[in-house]
Design an enzyme around this catalytic site. Sequence first.
Site, PDB file in Angstrom:
ATOM      1  N   TYR A 187       0.916  -1.238  -0.045  1.00  0.00           N
ATOM      2  CA  TYR A 187       0.064  -0.012  -0.056  1.00  0.00           C
ATOM      3  C   TYR A 187       1.027   1.133  -0.001  1.00  0.00           C
ATOM      4  O   TYR A 187       1.761   1.109   0.828  1.00  0.00           O
ATOM      5  CB  TYR A 187      -0.980  -0.003   1.355  1.00  0.00           C
ATOM      6  CG  TYR A 187      -2.018   1.224   1.384  1.00  0.00           C
ATOM      7  CD1 TYR A 187      -2.892   1.185   0.339  1.00  0.00           C
ATOM      8  CD2 TYR A 187      -1.618   2.140   2.166  1.00  0.00           C
ATOM      9  CE1 TYR A 187      -3.789   2.413   0.328  1.00  0.00           C
ATOM     10  CE2 TYR A 187      -2.625   3.231   2.270  1.00  0.00           C
ATOM     11  CZ  TYR A 187      -3.758   3.284   1.553  1.00  0.00           C
ATOM     12  OH  TYR A 187      -4.623   4.512   1.580  1.00  0.00           O
ATOM     13  N   ASP A 229       9.206   2.901   0.104  1.00  0.00           N
ATOM     14  CA  ASP A 229       8.223   3.359   1.089  1.00  0.00           C
ATOM     15  C   ASP A 229       8.201   3.073   2.312  1.00  0.00           C
ATOM     16  O   ASP A 229       7.948   2.158   2.788  1.00  0.00           O
ATOM     17  CB  ASP A 229       6.762   3.088   0.531  1.00  0.00           C
ATOM     18  CG  ASP A 229       5.693   3.684   1.134  1.00  0.00           C
ATOM     19  OD1 ASP A 229       5.829   4.276   2.185  1.00  0.00           O
ATOM     20  OD2 ASP A 229       4.431   3.560   0.789  1.00  0.00           O
ATOM     21  N   LYS A 277       3.544   8.970   9.075  1.00  0.00           N
ATOM     22  CA  LYS A 277       3.503   8.182  10.251  1.00  0.00           C
ATOM     23  C   LYS A 277       4.347   8.709  11.353  1.00  0.00           C
ATOM     24  O   LYS A 277       4.191   9.857  11.785  1.00  0.00           O
ATOM     25  CB  LYS A 277       3.406   6.806  10.109  1.00  0.00           C
ATOM     26  CG  LYS A 277       2.334   6.217   9.428  1.00  0.00           C
ATOM     27  CD  LYS A 277       1.979   4.657   9.194  1.00  0.00           C
ATOM     28  CE  LYS A 277       0.619   4.593   8.362  1.00  0.00           C
ATOM     29  NZ  LYS A 277       0.643   4.006   7.338  1.00  0.00           N
TER      30      LYS A 277
HETATM   31  C1  LIG Z   1      -0.046   4.525   5.655  1.00  0.00           C
HETATM   32  C2  LIG Z   1       0.833   4.283   4.637  1.00  0.00           C
HETATM   33  C3  LIG Z   1       0.563   5.122   3.430  1.00  0.00           C
HETATM   34  C4  LIG Z   1      -0.214   6.061   3.428  1.00  0.00           C
HETATM   35  O1  LIG Z   1      -0.115   7.233   4.396  1.00  0.00           O
HETATM   36  P1  LIG Z   1      -1.273   8.209   4.843  1.00  0.00           P
HETATM   37  O2  LIG Z   1      -0.737   9.174   5.560  1.00  0.00           O
HETATM   38  O3  LIG Z   1      -2.452   7.312   5.265  1.00  0.00           O
HETATM   39  O4  LIG Z   1      -1.755   8.859   3.571  1.00  0.00           O
HETATM   40  C5  LIG Z   1       1.654   4.810   2.345  1.00  0.00           C
HETATM   41  N1  LIG Z   1       2.471   4.010   2.680  1.00  0.00           N
HETATM   42  C6  LIG Z   1       2.583   2.837   3.861  1.00  0.00           C
HETATM   43  C7  LIG Z   1       3.788   1.982   3.461  1.00  0.00           C
HETATM   44  C8  LIG Z   1       1.804   3.066   4.515  1.00  0.00           C
HETATM   45  O5  LIG Z   1       1.796   2.276   5.598  1.00  0.00           O
END
Ligand SMILES: *Cc1c(COP(=O)(O)O)cnc(C)c1O
Length: 428
Positions: free
Chosen positions: A144, A239, A267
């Site tokens: 994701y 990511d 995060k």
């Molecule tokens: C949470 C997450 C996102 C998206 O971040 P948001 O602040 O919710 O837009 C993207 N990549 C990873 C790996 C994530 O865990």
Amino acid sequence: MKYERSSALFREAKKVIPGGVNSPVRAFNAVGGTPVFVDKAKGAYLYDVDGNRLIDYINSWGPMILGHAHEPVVNAVIEKAKNGTSFGMPTKIETEIANLAVSMVPNVDKIRFVNSGTEACMSAIRLARGYTGKDKIIKFAGCYHGHSDSFLIQAGSGAVTFGTPNSPGVTEGTAKDTLLARYNDLNNVAEVISANKDEISCIILEPVAGNMGCIPPAEGFLQGLRKLCDENKILLIFDEVMTGFRLAAGGVQELYNVNADIVTFGKVIGGGLPVGAFAARNEIMEMLAPLGPVYQAGTLSGNPLAMAAGFAMLKELNDNPQIFESINKKTEYLHEGVASALNENKITHTINRVGSMISVHFSEIPVTDFSSAANASNDTFKKFFHGMLNEGIYIAPSAFETWFICDALSYEDLDQTILACKKVATML
Ligand SMILES: *Cc1c(COP(=O)(O)O)cnc(C)c1O
């Protein structure tokens, strides 16, 4: 456990907010039941509107690595707010957090702050496309990267074929530029690359996956991707929205000793306020406006409250590197306790863990990619989730989510969790 006030608030919310929530997984659709409405939180505990105290294993989906309402972070926000909350002009704190982040993360010279992980990943692939002059991206099934169009592509049967949108509203034009590969399968990645020679700008992945439960990279997987990228002039994007400043001060690049070309954050970097960021070496970052032609902007980007929270959080982690060891040990302790509780009751399961990310899959086979994660028993997970919630233990309401361990958890909290797990295991 009582849910009366949560239920009433959920009914009200559903009248004016789609599904009653501002982010879908909060709605409990995967597990059934009523979402818990939070009143407040402190340390490792959530206090809901019905007066229940829950031990929190979501921690706002990762950011609260030191626990809720951590004083240095809260105080930094309060102090900043007194001087105004947004200017749309540069402030010193932006350079301070940039300096600190760049000093902690290997292999990056410059960083740009945005407001979410979604924005960070969306901007990172635009930058990769601008830098390489190529359009296509490779992503992995089950990873994701936020909800921007290019990433909402689900696993098709043939990884070499074009992706198909899995959300209405994502155009086929966008979907065809997103190629899918299988996580932990280098041969598959090599096939996708050779079928799309000279068209691929970047490979983006969660270098330790956390959005199909926790799935570690197989031995040599990240190194193999690095090599494939170098051979084919493709940028490698880690990511690290979930893993950054959690698995190590320098994230997965440090932990597995593999360099990425662009790294995205979210995060933890915001300390619980809306922050995302992306970083790379100078020659890549200098492609960005106003230095270069790749456009990216944000009215609230680098917002002083968000930067103050993020700076306070990163400073705590940078000044106290033993925190990483501490949360890893706690997670290992939990891992052993949960495994033995499930084993005693002969519950088939697989636990994956990297550092302070852990997930329990009710699976007979090792969980190494999206299809093995999807193969696990969702029915067992639902029972487990509600059983644990009833015991005051709050894990994510989906089998595809990782549990996040925060340093505010005590060994008594962990023992209470393991005890709950023993009890719940007898009912699975
Ligand atoms: C949470 C997450 C996102 C998206 O971040 P948001 O602040 O919710 O837009 C993207 N990549 C990873 C790996 C994530 O865990």
